[in-house]
Design a protein around this motif. Structure first.
Motif, PDB file in Angstrom:
ATOM      1  N   GLU A   4      33.165  39.671  86.701  1.00 15.40           N
ATOM      2  CA  GLU A   4      32.101  38.700  86.985  1.00 15.40           C
ATOM      3  C   GLU A   4      31.398  38.991  88.308  1.00 15.40           C
ATOM      4  O   GLU A   4      30.209  38.701  88.463  1.00 15.40           O
ATOM      5  CB  GLU A   4      32.674  37.274  87.012  1.00 15.40           C
ATOM      6  CG  GLU A   4      33.142  36.751  85.665  1.00 15.40           C
ATOM      7  CD  GLU A   4      34.545  37.217  85.310  1.00 15.40           C
ATOM      8  OE1 GLU A   4      35.181  37.899  86.149  1.00 15.40           O
ATOM      9  OE2 GLU A   4      35.016  36.887  84.205  1.00 15.40           O
ATOM     10  N   TYR A   6      30.874  42.044  89.582  1.00 16.56           N
ATOM     11  CA  TYR A   6      29.933  43.140  89.320  1.00 16.56           C
ATOM     12  C   TYR A   6      28.713  42.622  88.546  1.00 16.56           C
ATOM     13  O   TYR A   6      27.572  43.027  88.804  1.00 16.56           O
ATOM     14  CB  TYR A   6      30.622  44.246  88.538  1.00 16.56           C
ATOM     15  CG  TYR A   6      31.653  45.000  89.341  1.00 16.56           C
ATOM     16  CD1 TYR A   6      31.270  45.784  90.436  1.00 16.56           C
ATOM     17  CD2 TYR A   6      33.010  44.938  89.026  1.00 16.56           C
ATOM     18  CE1 TYR A   6      32.209  46.481  91.183  1.00 16.56           C
ATOM     19  CE2 TYR A   6      33.958  45.635  89.768  1.00 16.56           C
ATOM     20  CZ  TYR A   6      33.550  46.399  90.851  1.00 16.56           C
ATOM     21  OH  TYR A   6      34.478  47.090  91.591  1.00 16.56           O
ATOM     22  N   GLU A   7      28.949  41.721  87.595  1.00 16.97           N
ATOM     23  CA  GLU A   7      27.833  41.146  86.836  1.00 16.97           C
ATOM     24  C   GLU A   7      26.913  40.335  87.747  1.00 16.97           C
ATOM     25  O   GLU A   7      25.686  40.338  87.568  1.00 16.97           O
ATOM     26  CB  GLU A   7      28.380  40.267  85.708  1.00 16.97           C
ATOM     27  CG  GLU A   7      29.048  41.059  84.594  1.00 16.97           C
ATOM     28  CD  GLU A   7      29.756  40.177  83.573  1.00 16.97           C
ATOM     29  OE1 GLU A   7      30.022  40.666  82.461  1.00 16.97           O
ATOM     30  OE2 GLU A   7      30.048  39.008  83.890  1.00 16.97           O
ATOM     31  N   LYS A  11      22.885  40.825  88.386  1.00 20.50           N
ATOM     32  CA  LYS A  11      21.943  39.724  88.201  1.00 20.50           C
ATOM     33  C   LYS A  11      21.137  39.470  89.478  1.00 20.50           C
ATOM     34  O   LYS A  11      19.926  39.209  89.422  1.00 20.50           O
ATOM     35  CB  LYS A  11      22.704  38.458  87.792  1.00 20.50           C
ATOM     36  CG  LYS A  11      21.828  37.246  87.533  1.00 20.50           C
ATOM     37  CD  LYS A  11      20.801  37.499  86.426  1.00 20.50           C
ATOM     38  CE  LYS A  11      21.457  37.596  85.072  1.00 20.50           C
ATOM     39  NZ  LYS A  11      20.434  37.666  83.990  1.00 20.50           N
ATOM     40  N   ARG A  69      27.151  48.902  87.502  1.00 17.60           N
ATOM     41  CA  ARG A  69      26.617  49.152  86.161  1.00 17.60           C
ATOM     42  C   ARG A  69      27.633  49.899  85.299  1.00 17.60           C
ATOM     43  O   ARG A  69      27.825  49.585  84.117  1.00 17.60           O
ATOM     44  CB  ARG A  69      25.324  49.968  86.243  1.00 17.60           C
ATOM     45  CG  ARG A  69      24.130  49.207  86.778  1.00 17.60           C
ATOM     46  CD  ARG A  69      22.850  49.959  86.504  1.00 17.60           C
ATOM     47  NE  ARG A  69      21.706  49.318  87.153  1.00 17.60           N
ATOM     48  CZ  ARG A  69      21.213  49.683  88.325  1.00 17.60           C
ATOM     49  NH1 ARG A  69      21.774  50.699  88.992  1.00 17.60           N
ATOM     50  NH2 ARG A  69      20.183  49.066  88.845  1.00 17.60           N
ATOM     51  N   VAL A  72      30.529  47.471  84.286  1.00 16.67           N
ATOM     52  CA  VAL A  72      30.117  46.509  83.256  1.00 16.67           C
ATOM     53  C   VAL A  72      29.916  47.216  81.916  1.00 16.67           C
ATOM     54  O   VAL A  72      30.333  46.709  80.858  1.00 16.67           O
ATOM     55  CB  VAL A  72      28.841  45.765  83.686  1.00 16.67           C
ATOM     56  CG1 VAL A  72      28.296  44.907  82.546  1.00 16.67           C
ATOM     57  CG2 VAL A  72      29.119  44.890  84.906  1.00 16.67           C
ATOM     58  N   GLU A  76      32.084  46.659  78.377  1.00 14.14           N
ATOM     59  CA  GLU A  76      31.468  46.335  77.094  1.00 14.14           C
ATOM     60  C   GLU A  76      31.888  47.338  76.018  1.00 14.14           C
ATOM     61  O   GLU A  76      32.135  46.968  74.865  1.00 14.14           O
ATOM     62  CB  GLU A  76      29.942  46.315  77.226  1.00 14.14           C
ATOM     63  CG  GLU A  76      29.210  45.828  75.989  1.00 14.14           C
ATOM     64  CD  GLU A  76      29.597  44.427  75.598  1.00 14.14           C
ATOM     65  OE1 GLU A  76      29.707  44.176  74.386  1.00 14.14           O
ATOM     66  OE2 GLU A  76      29.811  43.585  76.478  1.00 14.14           O
ATOM     67  N   ASP A 123      26.838  35.853  73.769  1.00 13.99           N
ATOM     68  CA  ASP A 123      26.023  36.071  74.970  1.00 13.99           C
ATOM     69  C   ASP A 123      24.563  35.967  74.536  1.00 13.99           C
ATOM     70  O   ASP A 123      24.025  36.894  73.932  1.00 13.99           O
ATOM     71  CB  ASP A 123      26.332  37.449  75.557  1.00 13.99           C
ATOM     72  CG  ASP A 123      25.545  37.718  76.836  1.00 13.99           C
ATOM     73  OD1 ASP A 123      24.872  36.800  77.318  1.00 13.99           O
ATOM     74  OD2 ASP A 123      25.604  38.859  77.340  1.00 13.99           O
TER      75      ASP A 123
END
Length: 286
Positions: A4, A6-7, A11, A69, A72, A76, A123
């Motif tokens: 979270e 890194y996200e 953002k 990046r 993340v 995924e 999401d």
């Protein structure tokens, strides 16, 4: 460091301000500031320079963001791989959806979907189709209006006829001069309306344009007699018997807004994506 964190960095870089990021991820501005402070202390580097207009990456910040990046993306990839190998439908389903579709149709589709597949994390991003198209590769599935994506697999969900409504009648053989209420949409929608008005300038002439943010605001302004409003059938069924309106046609053909479900080749190998696309394709929209 959590995923979270890194996200959050990604953002912050995308939005450009702490206030805007806090609004986007639905947490308080002080909480975002505190988390950023923790991350910078963890790396022992300043990641952003705070300018009056936006956050600017430092050289160290560029390196850290590149790392974020990768982290993340790798997260995924492993989630998708695990979901694909599992007999049970799970994993993350990322959707980008036109605001109109997300408000009118998507809630019931997702209600049934999440009931059947409760372990799938949704999401969801909603917005104007033009914005979705620019970042379409960031999502498993895109539901857009207007032109379809050229480099994706796209299926037409429905054609949405356009009507022009008013509280005042549309007289025959007489020029109607009224304000036009325009809601925020992508360029293709405005082009359809402008083209139709150009070909009907002897019948309808907007004396001015009232610009509003959302389609619902446009409806309410029109109902209060502030002017004409161009609305798709999908949001105006209940108004057909209440207000004067005409079907927008050119050369005898209805002017419509196409709605598409689009995705990248091969993404349906992921069970959670395949099941969602199947649910969307089986829906009766209009």
């Amino acid at each position: 460091m959590k995923i979270e964190d890194y996200e959050l960095l990604l953002k912050l870089n995308e939005v450009g301000t702490i206030r805007g990021t806090a609004k986007a991820i639905l947490i308080s501005q002080p909480a975002v500031t505190q988390r950023l402070k923790y991350i910078e202390e963890y790396f022992e580097e300043s990641i952003f320079i705070r300018t009056p207009k936006k956050l600017v990456l430092t050289p160290a910040g560029e390196m850290i963001l590149s790392h974020a990046r990768k982290v993340v993306d790798q997260e995924e990839v492993i989630k998708s791989s695990l979901a694909q190998s599992s007999e049970e439908v799970q994993g993350t389903l990322s959707i980008a959806c036109s605001s109109l579709v997300s408000q009118r149709f998507l809630p019931s589709i997702l209600a049934d979907y999440t009931k059947e597949f409760p372990k799938v994390a949704i999401d969801l991003v909603t917005g104007i189709s033009e914005d979705i198209k620019r970042g379409h590769k960031n999502y498993h599935v895109c539901i857009i209006r207007g032109e379809k994506l050229k480099d994706s697999v796209c299926t037409n969900l429905f054609d949405d006829p356009l009507y022009i409504f008013d509280t005042e009648p549309f007289p025959k053989n007489k020029l109607k001069e009224r304000p036009l209420i325009s809601f925020k949409s992508d360029d293709s929608m405005h082009e359809l309306v402008d083209n139709w008005l150009y070909h009907h300038q002897d019948e309808i002439k907007p004396v001015k344009t009232i610009r509003v943010d959302q389609i619902e605001t446009c409806k309410q302004f029109m109902k209060q007699g502030l002017g004409m409003g161009v609305l798709p059938k999908s949001v105006s069924d209940s108004m057909m018997d209440e207000f004067p309106h005409i079907s927008m046609k050119l050369n005898g053909e209805r002017v419509t807004r196409d709605t598409w479900v689009c995705y990248q080749e091969g993404v349906r190998k992921l069970p959670q994506v395949d099941q969602f696309i199947s649910a969307v394709l089986s829906e009766n929209f209009l």
